[in-house]
Design an enzyme around this catalytic site. Structure first.
Site, PDB file in Angstrom:
ATOM      1  N   ARG A 111       8.294  -6.388   9.167  1.00 45.33           N
ATOM      2  CA  ARG A 111       7.758  -6.256   7.788  1.00 45.33           C
ATOM      3  C   ARG A 111       6.207  -6.138   8.011  1.00 45.33           C
ATOM      4  O   ARG A 111       5.647  -6.258   9.314  1.00 45.33           O
ATOM      5  CB  ARG A 111       7.973  -7.481   7.000  1.00 45.33           C
ATOM      6  CG  ARG A 111       8.265  -8.844   7.724  1.00 45.33           C
ATOM      7  CD  ARG A 111       7.145  -9.996   7.595  1.00 45.33           C
ATOM      8  NE  ARG A 111       6.060  -9.584   6.851  1.00 45.33           N
ATOM      9  CZ  ARG A 111       4.891  -9.606   7.653  1.00 45.33           C
ATOM     10  NH1 ARG A 111       4.640  -9.898   8.836  1.00 45.33           N
ATOM     11  NH2 ARG A 111       3.500  -9.703   6.884  1.00 45.33           N
TER      12      ARG A 111
ATOM     13  N   ASP B 276      -0.459  -3.409   0.725  1.00 47.25           N
ATOM     14  CA  ASP B 276       0.611  -2.561   0.909  1.00 47.25           C
ATOM     15  C   ASP B 276       0.443  -1.035   0.508  1.00 47.25           C
ATOM     16  O   ASP B 276       0.997  -0.190   0.626  1.00 47.25           O
ATOM     17  CB  ASP B 276       1.736  -3.055   0.329  1.00 47.25           C
ATOM     18  CG  ASP B 276       2.279  -4.146   1.413  1.00 47.25           C
ATOM     19  OD1 ASP B 276       1.603  -5.496   1.156  1.00 47.25           O
ATOM     20  OD2 ASP B 276       3.125  -4.250   2.003  1.00 47.25           O
TER      21      ASP B 276
ATOM     22  N   ARG C  29      12.543   0.089   1.354  1.00 45.09           N
ATOM     23  CA  ARG C  29      11.538  -0.785   0.827  1.00 45.09           C
ATOM     24  C   ARG C  29      10.541   0.099  -0.157  1.00 45.09           C
ATOM     25  O   ARG C  29      10.055   1.266   0.293  1.00 45.09           O
ATOM     26  CB  ARG C  29      10.741  -1.617   1.453  1.00 45.09           C
ATOM     27  CG  ARG C  29      11.524  -2.947   2.151  1.00 45.09           C
ATOM     28  CD  ARG C  29      10.761  -4.031   2.836  1.00 45.09           C
ATOM     29  NE  ARG C  29       9.953  -4.840   1.815  1.00 45.09           N
ATOM     30  CZ  ARG C  29       9.206  -5.671   2.066  1.00 45.09           C
ATOM     31  NH1 ARG C  29       8.785  -5.935   3.538  1.00 45.09           N
ATOM     32  NH2 ARG C  29       8.673  -6.639   1.323  1.00 45.09           N
TER      33      ARG C  29
ATOM     34  N   ALA D 218       2.875  -3.744   5.987  1.00 45.58           N
ATOM     35  CA  ALA D 218       3.064  -2.077   5.665  1.00 45.58           C
ATOM     36  C   ALA D 218       3.051  -1.391   7.030  1.00 45.58           C
ATOM     37  O   ALA D 218       3.841  -0.451   7.374  1.00 45.58           O
ATOM     38  CB  ALA D 218       1.956  -1.894   4.766  1.00 45.58           C
TER      39      ALA D 218
ATOM     40  N   LYS E 141       0.951  -8.911  -1.071  1.00 44.39           N
ATOM     41  CA  LYS E 141       2.114  -9.803  -1.272  1.00 44.39           C
ATOM     42  C   LYS E 141       1.697 -10.713  -2.789  1.00 44.39           C
ATOM     43  O   LYS E 141       0.710 -11.172  -2.886  1.00 44.39           O
ATOM     44  CB  LYS E 141       2.024 -10.596  -0.049  1.00 44.39           C
ATOM     45  CG  LYS E 141       2.789 -12.022  -0.179  1.00 44.39           C
ATOM     46  CD  LYS E 141       4.112 -11.432  -0.276  1.00 44.39           C
ATOM     47  CE  LYS E 141       4.914 -10.449   0.453  1.00 44.39           C
ATOM     48  NZ  LYS E 141       6.105  -9.881  -0.067  1.00 44.39           N
TER      49      LYS E 141
ATOM     50  N   GLN F  25       5.628 -16.192   4.678  1.00 48.19           N
ATOM     51  CA  GLN F  25       5.168 -15.486   5.781  1.00 48.19           C
ATOM     52  C   GLN F  25       3.653 -15.962   6.198  1.00 48.19           C
ATOM     53  O   GLN F  25       3.497 -16.007   7.481  1.00 48.19           O
ATOM     54  CB  GLN F  25       4.593 -13.892   5.252  1.00 48.19           C
ATOM     55  CG  GLN F  25       5.810 -13.099   5.134  1.00 48.19           C
ATOM     56  CD  GLN F  25       6.093 -13.124   3.677  1.00 48.19           C
ATOM     57  OE1 GLN F  25       6.314 -14.115   2.889  1.00 48.19           O
ATOM     58  NE2 GLN F  25       7.020 -11.981   3.197  1.00 48.19           N
TER      59      GLN F  25
HETATM   60  O1  MRU Z   1       6.921  -8.420   2.177  1.00 46.44           O
HETATM   61  P1  MRU Z   1       6.035  -8.298   3.530  1.00 46.44           P
HETATM   62  O2  MRU Z   1       5.994  -9.540   4.219  1.00 46.44           O
HETATM   63  O3  MRU Z   1       6.339  -7.100   4.126  1.00 46.44           O
HETATM   64  O4  MRU Z   1       4.544  -8.117   2.561  1.00 46.44           O
HETATM   65  C1  MRU Z   1       3.485  -7.910   3.601  1.00 46.44           C
HETATM   66  C2  MRU Z   1       2.138  -7.915   3.053  1.00 46.44           C
HETATM   67  O5  MRU Z   1       1.922  -8.234   1.864  1.00 46.44           O
HETATM   68  C3  MRU Z   1       1.001  -7.632   3.749  1.00 46.44           C
HETATM   69  O6  MRU Z   1      -0.006  -8.332   3.415  1.00 46.44           O
HETATM   70  C4  MRU Z   1       0.655  -6.083   4.081  1.00 46.44           C
HETATM   71  O7  MRU Z   1       1.767  -5.434   4.406  1.00 46.44           O
HETATM   72  C5  MRU Z   1      -0.531  -6.028   4.998  1.00 46.44           C
HETATM   73  S1  MRU Z   1       0.062  -5.944   6.642  1.00 46.44           S
HETATM   74  C6  MRU Z   1      -1.165  -5.618   7.674  1.00 46.44           C
END
Ligand code: MRU
Length: 344
Positions: A49, A236, A88, A51, A247, A195
């Site tokens: 997970r 993202d 996703r 982005a 997030k 997370q």
């Molecule tokens: O649902 P997730 O854990 O994939 O969400 C991740 C995030 O929101 C991160 O902040 C984003 O992807 C940036 S990662 C460098």
């Protein structure tokens, strides 16, 4: 590097090894993906997970999907990329990486059959290598924003686990620490999938950086007490005007920073910008399963049949963002003109 979110092992007949992030921090377990379906599942379940890491993994997933065919056609590649596009919806890095795999297939398709897989693998490796370089640059530019002394607040996980290496917002924090600055990181736990608690706190511990974990609803109090001087998060998908999906809970952090007159920064690579979207209203927001909210620690924590709303991301308006740290430098002010100028 102490750990890596993903690694291709072997040649074109090899496999994609993913550090299973659903098992951290308790267990360090790897999933070995040899089929495209396994990669799709790993992305959907958040085994991999963040982005940029999703994009790189999907690129390798295409290799696994195409090599399952004795005589792959261009249509085979399209089928693989289209399938992975359904894993996703929000992180645009996924679609960006798959577009690159489609373009590589178009370019290399006239090559002898055996070479196509190898050239697709080389393209996926390029995407991974570029992500490492990009993350390193973001970390360097962002590190100058981090104050010496005091505290920095972050939300979700944006470290090496979320990218091919280094990270984005967390890379900035880690590099600032390596430069000798001293501070405490306040990590939002990031409900519902934690997370921040499971991954960010773990990553900071691996680097020996002081981390204070807070529940998401404590951020306002921490700011009022003067414990943090800046917030920095990842992204993202960023629209052409700078509206930023990240997030769920990020928008709230930005509002709190605005109220407390604290800088709020986003750190993300160019591959996270979606310049086809004029603003954040068009960003697709992933809706996740109700169980993520109704169960905790293997125990039901809400009455049966209660209605649940579980958006995984929110959109922070550009007006609340002090700057966006990219591999090209810090975009400031955050508006359509400046973004277009800097990403040209
Ligand atoms: O649902 P997730 O854990 O994939 O969400 C991740 C995030 O929101 C991160 O902040 C984003 O992807 C940036 S990662 C460098």
């Amino acid at each position: 590097m102490l750990y890596r979110s993903l690694a291709w092992q072997g040649d074109a007949l090899g496999e994609l090894r993913l550090l299973d992030q659903t098992r951290l921090p308790g267990e360090t377990i790897y999933r070995h993906c040899t089929t495209i379906e396994q990669v799709w599942q790993a992305i959907r379940e958040l085994c991999v997970r963040g982005a940029p890491a999703i994009g790189v993994s999907a690129a390798y997933g295409v290799v696994l999907g195409v090599r399952a065919f004795v005589h792959p056609t261009l249509e085979t590649v399209k089928q693989a990329t289209n399938y992975l596009r359904t894993s996703r919806p929000t992180a645009v890095n996924l679609f960006w990486a798959l577009d690159r795999m489609d373009a590589a297939a178009e370019k290399y398709f006239h090559k002898p059959e055996g070479q196509l897989i190898e050239l697709l693998l080389a393209t996926a490796q390029d995407i991974e290598d570029e992500d490492v370089e990009t993350s390193r640059s973001i970390g360097e530019f962002g590190s100058h924003l981090i104050p010496d002394g005091g505290g920095v607040l972050t939300h979700c996980n944006t470290g090496a686990l979320a990218t091919a290496e280094y990270g984005t917002a967390l890379a900035a924090i880690i590099m600032a620490w390596e430069q000798g600055k001293r501070f405490t990181v306040f990590a939002d736990e990031t409900r519902p999938l934690l997370q921040g608690a499971r991954l960010t706190a773990w990553e900071l511990q691996q680097h020996g950086i002081p981390c204070t974990l807070i529940c998401d609803n404590m951020a306002a109090q921490v700011m009022r007490e003067g414990k943090v001087q800046l917030a920095i998060v990842g992204a993202d998908r960023i629209a052409a005007n700078g509206d930023t999906a990240n997030k769920i809970g990020t928008y709230g952090v930005a509002i709190l920073c605005n109220y407390h007159k604290l800088p709020f920064f986003v750190a993300a690579p160019q591959s996270t910008f979606d310049l086809n979207l004029a603003d954040g209203t068009g960003i697709p927001i992933e809706q996740r399963h109700a169980d993520e909210i109704t169960q905790a620690f293997g125990k039901r924590t809400a009455p049966v049949d209660v209605a649940i709303y579980n958006p995984a991301f929110d959109v922070t308006p550009a007006s609340l963002i002090s700057g966006i740290v990219t591999e090209h430098g810090i975009i400031q002010p955050v508006n359509a003109e400046e973004i277009a100028r800097r990403l040209r």
